[in-house]
Design an enzyme around this catalytic site. Structure first.
Site, PDB file in Angstrom:
ATOM      1  N   GLY A   1      22.531   5.216  19.982  1.00  0.00           N
ATOM      2  CA  GLY A   1      22.747   3.852  19.483  1.00  0.00           C
ATOM      3  C   GLY A   1      23.743   3.097  20.338  1.00  0.00           C
ATOM      4  O   GLY A   1      24.251   3.613  21.341  1.00  0.00           O
TER       5      GLY A   1
ATOM      6  N   THR B   1      16.678   3.128  15.202  1.00  0.00           N
ATOM      7  CA  THR B   1      17.309   1.902  15.732  1.00  0.00           C
ATOM      8  C   THR B   1      17.986   2.169  17.073  1.00  0.00           C
ATOM      9  O   THR B   1      18.320   1.234  17.786  1.00  0.00           O
ATOM     10  CB  THR B   1      18.339   1.306  14.739  1.00  0.00           C
TER      11      THR B   1
ATOM     12  N   TYR C   1      20.992  22.331  12.587  1.00  0.00           N
ATOM     13  CA  TYR C   1      21.530  23.554  13.188  1.00  0.00           C
ATOM     14  C   TYR C   1      21.762  23.301  14.674  1.00  0.00           C
ATOM     15  O   TYR C   1      20.886  22.785  15.373  1.00  0.00           O
ATOM     16  CB  TYR C   1      20.549  24.723  12.997  1.00  0.00           C
TER      17      TYR C   1
ATOM     18  N   SER D   1      23.262   5.690  11.861  1.00  0.00           N
ATOM     19  CA  SER D   1      22.977   4.759  10.755  1.00  0.00           C
ATOM     20  C   SER D   1      22.459   3.438  11.299  1.00  0.00           C
ATOM     21  O   SER D   1      22.952   2.966  12.321  1.00  0.00           O
ATOM     22  CB  SER D   1      24.238   4.445   9.932  1.00  0.00           C
TER      23      SER D   1
ATOM     24  N   ALA E   1      31.811   7.386  11.002  1.00  0.00           N
ATOM     25  CA  ALA E   1      31.821   5.941  11.209  1.00  0.00           C
ATOM     26  C   ALA E   1      31.679   5.281   9.847  1.00  0.00           C
ATOM     27  O   ALA E   1      30.612   5.293   9.242  1.00  0.00           O
ATOM     28  CB  ALA E   1      30.663   5.537  12.109  1.00  0.00           C
TER      29      ALA E   1
ATOM     30  N   TYR F   1      23.797  -0.129   2.512  1.00  0.00           N
ATOM     31  CA  TYR F   1      24.727   0.260   3.585  1.00  0.00           C
ATOM     32  C   TYR F   1      26.124   0.481   3.019  1.00  0.00           C
ATOM     33  O   TYR F   1      26.740   1.521   3.237  1.00  0.00           O
ATOM     34  CB  TYR F   1      24.739  -0.845   4.638  1.00  0.00           C
TER      35      TYR F   1
ATOM     36  N   LYS G   1      28.089   4.090   2.813  1.00  0.00           N
ATOM     37  CA  LYS G   1      29.326   4.335   3.571  1.00  0.00           C
ATOM     38  C   LYS G   1      30.485   4.659   2.628  1.00  0.00           C
ATOM     39  O   LYS G   1      31.349   5.462   2.964  1.00  0.00           O
ATOM     40  CB  LYS G   1      29.656   3.121   4.443  1.00  0.00           C
TER      41      LYS G   1
ATOM     42  N   THR H   1      31.620  -5.413  15.913  1.00  0.00           N
ATOM     43  CA  THR H   1      31.789  -4.998  17.308  1.00  0.00           C
ATOM     44  C   THR H   1      30.611  -5.529  18.111  1.00  0.00           C
ATOM     45  O   THR H   1      29.506  -5.649  17.589  1.00  0.00           O
ATOM     46  CB  THR H   1      31.859  -3.454  17.374  1.00  0.00           C
TER      47      THR H   1
ATOM     48  N   ARG I   1      22.040  -9.308  14.455  1.00  0.00           N
ATOM     49  CA  ARG I   1      23.414  -9.719  14.155  1.00  0.00           C
ATOM     50  C   ARG I   1      23.773 -10.970  14.949  1.00  0.00           C
ATOM     51  O   ARG I   1      23.066 -11.366  15.882  1.00  0.00           O
ATOM     52  CB  ARG I   1      24.376  -8.564  14.438  1.00  0.00           C
TER      53      ARG I   1
HETATM   54  N1  UDP Z   1      24.783 -15.007  11.258  1.00  0.00           N
HETATM   55  C1  UDP Z   1      24.353 -16.264  11.615  1.00  0.00           C
HETATM   56  N2  UDP Z   1      23.241 -16.385  12.381  1.00  0.00           N
HETATM   57  C2  UDP Z   1      22.547 -15.312  12.851  1.00  0.00           C
HETATM   58  C3  UDP Z   1      23.009 -14.020  12.488  1.00  0.00           C
HETATM   59  C4  UDP Z   1      24.114 -13.899  11.689  1.00  0.00           C
HETATM   60  O1  UDP Z   1      24.955 -17.278  11.231  1.00  0.00           O
HETATM   61  O2  UDP Z   1      21.540 -15.514  13.548  1.00  0.00           O
HETATM   62  C5  UDP Z   1      25.989 -14.902  10.423  1.00  0.00           C
HETATM   63  C6  UDP Z   1      25.860 -14.007   9.192  1.00  0.00           C
HETATM   64  O3  UDP Z   1      25.337 -14.735   8.104  1.00  0.00           O
HETATM   65  C7  UDP Z   1      27.298 -13.586   8.987  1.00  0.00           C
HETATM   66  C8  UDP Z   1      27.876 -13.555  10.398  1.00  0.00           C
HETATM   67  O4  UDP Z   1      27.002 -14.328  11.204  1.00  0.00           O
HETATM   68  O5  UDP Z   1      28.000 -14.557   8.242  1.00  0.00           O
HETATM   69  C9  UDP Z   1      27.947 -12.152  10.990  1.00  0.00           C
HETATM   70  O6  UDP Z   1      26.712 -11.559  10.765  1.00  0.00           O
HETATM   71  P1  UDP Z   1      26.271 -10.187  11.396  1.00  0.00           P
HETATM   72  O7  UDP Z   1      24.850  -9.976  11.008  1.00  0.00           O
HETATM   73  O8  UDP Z   1      26.600 -10.161  12.831  1.00  0.00           O
HETATM   74  O9  UDP Z   1      27.172  -9.065  10.720  1.00  0.00           O
HETATM   75  P2  UDP Z   1      27.907  -8.924   9.316  1.00  0.00           P
HETATM   76  O10 UDP Z   1      29.324  -9.196   9.630  1.00  0.00           O
HETATM   77  O11 UDP Z   1      27.383  -9.930   8.323  1.00  0.00           O
HETATM   78  O12 UDP Z   1      27.631  -7.542   8.920  1.00  0.00           O
END
Ligand code: UDP
Length: 318
Positions: free
Chosen positions: A11, A36, A62, A75, A114, A145, A149, A175, A186
């Site tokens: 990953g 993923t 194992y 994950s 993690a 998730y 966690k 990150t 993200r």
């Molecule tokens: N977000 C956004 N546009 C995108 C993807 C994410 O505005 O195309 C926003 C999302 O709603 C969140 C923030 O960016 O408020 C960070 O989202 P991400 O999915 O990176 O991770 P999260 O911190 O939510 O786990």
């Protein structure tokens, strides 16, 4: 030679950990079921001390021979992935952590799991320190998730207290860096991919929600130091530089020299309104703090996406 097993080693974060442990002189076994993760992230590693096992850690694990360390990083980790793989996300955080802990107990290995800032949910205290118990919706789309966690942390502490397994818990905040997938979902990978194609940059909600983004090499340094410490309670690792999501979108449009416009899309359910790590514990116990400036980290990440997407350098990076 000391041996380390990295689950989720193919990953984004796992692949950097594999490289780091090779650099430190370890033999590294990388395990991944590749749902993923991708072999693209480890294909460049040509080292006889490195091996890859295509395997799902939620099944009985194992590994032959001794193991000194286990890093449990398998994950799905993007909200988009939790929607696509909700059961796998729950299983790897619960059953996968159980298997990894069982293996650590059997081998006498130290184990680091993690965990995530998601254990704080939509936080009611700000910034978040490790003593905060969180505000999580167990049955929402992110619950698969967050609760996996949280269970992983509980199980890890139980193995530490009851079976005396030597454990660490890192709570990872947002990150970013090279090797994130173009279609990761993200914020940073979405914004960079959209900006490089001059497509609309999708900000969810009004973009006033905040996040604090840490560059991958800083994170890996923090994780390495935590593993080498003897500290068993959770430690936040992240960059406290907090900003709104709208600000991040503008920064990426500017750095890519893009013609993209920002468009608003619906805010996903349970999207945390704020997030910023309190890193006092990491500073005090590990002597760690992030070093890479946002623009520098974004430039490296944009460079990676440009290559991966085969976008020519016609637009020079500002
Ligand atoms: N977000 C956004 N546009 C995108 C993807 C994410 O505005 O195309 C926003 C999302 O709603 C969140 C923030 O960016 O408020 C960070 O989202 P991400 O999915 O990176 O991770 P999260 O911190 O939510 O786990």
């Amino acid at each position: 030679m000391a041996r380390v097993l990295v689950t989720g080693g193919a990953g984004f974060i796992g692949s950097y950990l594999c490289e780091r442990f090779l650099q430190e002189g370890y033999e590294v076994i990388c395990m991944d079921n590749l749902i993923t993760g991708s072999v693209d992230n480890i294909g460049h590693i040509k080292d006889s001390r490195f091996s890859f096992i295509h395997y799902d850690v939620t099944n009985y694990v194992y590994v032959q021979g001794k193991l000194d360390y286990i890093l449990h990083f398998a994950s799905p980790a993007s909200p988009l992935d939790y929607l696509e793989y909700p059961i796998q996300t729950l299983k790897v955080g619960s059953l996968g952590t159980h298997k990894a802990l069982g293996l650590a107990k059997e081998k006498g290995a130290s184990l680091l799991i993690a965990s995530t800032s998601e254990v704080y949910g939509d936080p009611l205290i700000h910034p978040q320190n490790e003593d905060y118990w969180g505000n999580v919706n167990p049955i929402g789309p992110r619950g698969v998730y967050d609760e996996a966690k949280r269970f992983a942390e509980a199980l890890t502490m139980a193995y530490q207290r009851y079976h005396k397994v030597d454990t660490r818990i890192v709570r990872i905040f947002n990150t970013y860096g090279p090797r994130m997938r173009i279609k990761d979902g993200r914020a940073i990978p979405n914004f960079i991919a959209q900006a490089l194609k001059d497509e609309d940059v999708t900000v969810y909600g009004d973009g006033a929600q905040t996040r604090s983004f840490c560059y991958i090499t800083d994170l890996v340094e923090g994780i390495y130091r935590l593993l080498m410490s003897d500290y068993n309670l959770p430690v936040n690792i992240g960059n406290p530089h907090e900003m709104t999501v709208a600000r991040m979108a503008k920064e990426i449009i500017s750095l890519t020299g893009s013609k993209s416009r920002i468009v608003q899309m619906p805010l996903p359910e349970d999207d945390p309104k704020v997030r910023q790590p309190d890193i006092t514990r990491a500073k005090t116990i590990l002597g760690w703090e992030p070093r890479v400036e946002l623009r520098e980290g974004l430039r490296h990440t944009i460079g990676y996406f440009r290559k991966k997407m085969e976008i020519p350098e016609s637009k020079s990076l500002r």
